[in-house]
Design a protein around this motif. Structure first.
Motif, PDB file in Angstrom:
ATOM      1  N   ALA A  45     -51.012  39.857 122.653  1.00  0.00           N
ATOM      2  CA  ALA A  45     -49.591  39.988 122.322  1.00  0.00           C
ATOM      3  C   ALA A  45     -49.207  39.078 121.158  1.00  0.00           C
ATOM      4  O   ALA A  45     -48.312  39.418 120.371  1.00  0.00           O
ATOM      5  N   TYR A  46     -49.908  37.925 121.035  1.00  0.00           N
ATOM      6  CA  TYR A  46     -49.616  36.962 119.968  1.00  0.00           C
ATOM      7  C   TYR A  46     -50.923  36.581 119.273  1.00  0.00           C
ATOM      8  O   TYR A  46     -51.476  35.499 119.503  1.00  0.00           O
ATOM      9  N   PRO A  47     -51.437  37.485 118.403  1.00  0.00           N
ATOM     10  CA  PRO A  47     -52.754  37.253 117.783  1.00  0.00           C
ATOM     11  C   PRO A  47     -52.821  35.984 116.943  1.00  0.00           C
ATOM     12  O   PRO A  47     -53.884  35.359 116.857  1.00  0.00           O
ATOM     13  N   ALA A  48     -51.710  35.583 116.320  1.00  0.00           N
ATOM     14  CA  ALA A  48     -51.732  34.357 115.520  1.00  0.00           C
ATOM     15  C   ALA A  48     -52.028  33.140 116.394  1.00  0.00           C
ATOM     16  O   ALA A  48     -52.737  32.218 115.989  1.00  0.00           O
ATOM     17  N   LEU A  49     -51.485  33.132 117.606  1.00  0.00           N
ATOM     18  CA  LEU A  49     -51.772  32.035 118.536  1.00  0.00           C
ATOM     19  C   LEU A  49     -53.203  32.130 119.042  1.00  0.00           C
ATOM     20  O   LEU A  49     -53.849  31.108 119.300  1.00  0.00           O
ATOM     21  N   GLY A  50     -53.694  33.360 119.176  1.00  0.00           N
ATOM     22  CA  GLY A  50     -55.086  33.546 119.572  1.00  0.00           C
ATOM     23  C   GLY A  50     -56.043  32.992 118.532  1.00  0.00           C
ATOM     24  O   GLY A  50     -57.039  32.332 118.861  1.00  0.00           O
ATOM     25  N   GLN A 157     -35.654  35.137 112.605  1.00  0.00           N
ATOM     26  CA  GLN A 157     -36.491  35.891 111.684  1.00  0.00           C
ATOM     27  C   GLN A 157     -37.887  35.290 111.772  1.00  0.00           C
ATOM     28  O   GLN A 157     -38.077  34.119 111.439  1.00  0.00           O
ATOM     29  N   VAL A 158     -38.829  36.088 112.237  1.00  0.00           N
ATOM     30  CA  VAL A 158     -40.159  35.565 112.547  1.00  0.00           C
ATOM     31  C   VAL A 158     -41.221  36.291 111.726  1.00  0.00           C
ATOM     32  O   VAL A 158     -41.235  37.524 111.655  1.00  0.00           O
ATOM     33  N   ASP A 159     -42.100  35.524 111.100  1.00  0.00           N
ATOM     34  CA  ASP A 159     -43.292  36.076 110.468  1.00  0.00           C
ATOM     35  C   ASP A 159     -44.355  36.153 111.557  1.00  0.00           C
ATOM     36  O   ASP A 159     -44.989  35.147 111.901  1.00  0.00           O
ATOM     37  N   THR A 160     -44.537  37.347 112.117  1.00  0.00           N
ATOM     38  CA  THR A 160     -45.438  37.497 113.263  1.00  0.00           C
ATOM     39  C   THR A 160     -46.901  37.281 112.893  1.00  0.00           C
ATOM     40  O   THR A 160     -47.716  37.002 113.777  1.00  0.00           O
ATOM     41  N   SER A 161     -47.236  37.384 111.609  1.00  0.00           N
ATOM     42  CA  SER A 161     -48.632  37.200 111.208  1.00  0.00           C
ATOM     43  C   SER A 161     -49.085  35.760 111.429  1.00  0.00           C
ATOM     44  O   SER A 161     -50.282  35.497 111.605  1.00  0.00           O
ATOM     45  N   VAL A 162     -48.122  34.849 111.425  1.00  0.00           N
ATOM     46  CA  VAL A 162     -48.445  33.431 111.668  1.00  0.00           C
ATOM     47  C   VAL A 162     -47.623  32.852 112.813  1.00  0.00           C
ATOM     48  O   VAL A 162     -47.726  31.664 113.118  1.00  0.00           O
ATOM     49  N   CYS A 163     -46.801  33.693 113.449  1.00  0.00           N
ATOM     50  CA  CYS A 163     -45.951  33.281 114.576  1.00  0.00           C
ATOM     51  C   CYS A 163     -45.073  32.086 114.192  1.00  0.00           C
ATOM     52  O   CYS A 163     -45.047  31.065 114.871  1.00  0.00           O
ATOM     53  N   ARG A 164     -44.339  32.260 113.082  1.00  0.00           N
ATOM     54  CA  ARG A 164     -43.485  31.160 112.620  1.00  0.00           C
ATOM     55  C   ARG A 164     -42.082  31.667 112.290  1.00  0.00           C
ATOM     56  O   ARG A 164     -41.918  32.741 111.718  1.00  0.00           O
ATOM     57  N   LEU A 165     -41.108  30.865 112.663  1.00  0.00           N
ATOM     58  CA  LEU A 165     -39.725  31.149 112.305  1.00  0.00           C
ATOM     59  C   LEU A 165     -39.543  30.859 110.827  1.00  0.00           C
ATOM     60  O   LEU A 165     -39.953  29.804 110.334  1.00  0.00           O
ATOM     61  N   ILE A 166     -38.910  31.804 110.115  1.00  0.00           N
ATOM     62  CA  ILE A 166     -38.733  31.597 108.674  1.00  0.00           C
ATOM     63  C   ILE A 166     -37.281  31.299 108.301  1.00  0.00           C
ATOM     64  O   ILE A 166     -36.992  30.954 107.159  1.00  0.00           O
ATOM     65  N   ASN A 167     -36.358  31.461 109.240  1.00  0.00           N
ATOM     66  CA  ASN A 167     -34.995  30.992 108.987  1.00  0.00           C
ATOM     67  C   ASN A 167     -34.756  29.700 109.765  1.00  0.00           C
ATOM     68  O   ASN A 167     -35.662  29.194 110.436  1.00  0.00           O
TER      69      ASN A 167
END
Length: 281
Positions: A45-50, A157-167
């Motif tokens: 579900a969260y590949p960046a964390l994987g 606003q989340v960049d899911t590729s790195v699981c990071r908030l961008i705002n």
């Protein structure tokens, strides 16, 4: 599936005057929500964390809000958006219809933080979220204040590729520091339990009026057994619905149904319709 279990569950409900609904993460699976049942499932579900080898128990920890708030809010911001856009499956409506036919209705005890019961039409005052709610915020600093407030104004606003908030993350209106979800996390000593305490008092008052309680447990696992233990502590029959861990033991009155929440609730609803307790729609 033997339909006998559906009719036994229907009989328990038809003779009850109130329904206690206890629910774990498995309740949301049929709505398309992840249940984080395994490390591999969480990382899917969260590949960046994987890729970073960060387990659920690590990211669901207040420390990350101190050390890496963009990552912490990347995870929780994504979940907040997911829950806001997820429609509860029809099993929630089945439960509401069942509760409407009982003198004292229903009360919900859930470890889920997603707000799906309220979104499905259950009154907020009748839902005890024992681990808090992602839809409420609190200050990250325990020295600041013990207020909580709705997260409605925060649009992550989340960049899911790195699981990071961008705002910008939400901030405390008192001190201007970073706010966190009002959720009980792992190794969390500063969760503000105000809402849970209020709802526990309401639940206790509700239970004091009930004479023939039936408990229906949906998708509650053993890894964090809060929901299972609470439901098992109640008097009256227990209807346990779980696709893998449905056993209730021979000493407990009740019925075990080895299915997911939606399939089981549909089967029980059909049995209640046949019995004349519910109307077909």
């Amino acid at each position: 599936m033997n339909e006998t279990e559906f009719f036994r569950a229907a009989e328990y409900i038809a003779h009850a005057d109130a329904l206690l609904i206890t629910a774990g993460a498995g309740m949301g699976v049929d709505s398309g929500l992840p249940d984080f049942r395994s490390r591999e499932g969480f990382w899917k579900a969260y590949p960046a964390l994987g890729q970073a080898r960060i387990a659920f128990e690590e990211i669901a920890n207040p420390n990350y809000f101190h050390t890496n708030p963009a990552l912490a809010w990347g995870f929780y911001g994504h979940r907040l958006t997911l829950y806001r856009h997820t429609e509860p499956h029809s099993g929630f409506a089945q439960l509401r219809a069942i509760a409407a036919g009982l003198p004292h209705g229903a009360f919900v005890f859930t470890s889920n933080v997603d707000g799906q019961f309220q979104k499905a039409g259950f009154k907020d005052a009748q839902v005890l979220e024992c681990h808090g709610s992602i839809h409420w915020l609190q200050c990250l600093s325990p020295a600041c204040n013990e207020n909580i407030w709705l997260a409605d104004g925060f649009k992550p606003q989340v960049d899911t590729s790195v699981c990071r908030l961008i705002n910008r993350p939400p901030s405390c209106p008192m001190c201007g520091g970073v706010a966190r979800p009002n959720i009980l996390m792992f190794n969390d000593w500063h969760w503000i339990e105000e809402l849970a305490v209020i709802r526990q008092e309401r639940l206790s008052a509700w239970l004091s009026k009930v004479e023939r309680l039936v408990t229906i447990e949906l998708g509650a696992g053993k890894a964090i057994p809060t929901v299972r233990r609470f439901g098992a502590s109640m008097k009256g029959p227990l209807i346990r619905i779980n696709p893998t861990d449905e056993a209730i033991g021979s000493s407990r009155e009740g019925v075990a149904i080895r299915l997911g929440a939606l399939d089981a609730l549909n089967g029980i609803a059909d049995a209640l319709i046949e019995r004349g307790f519910l109307s077909a729609t």
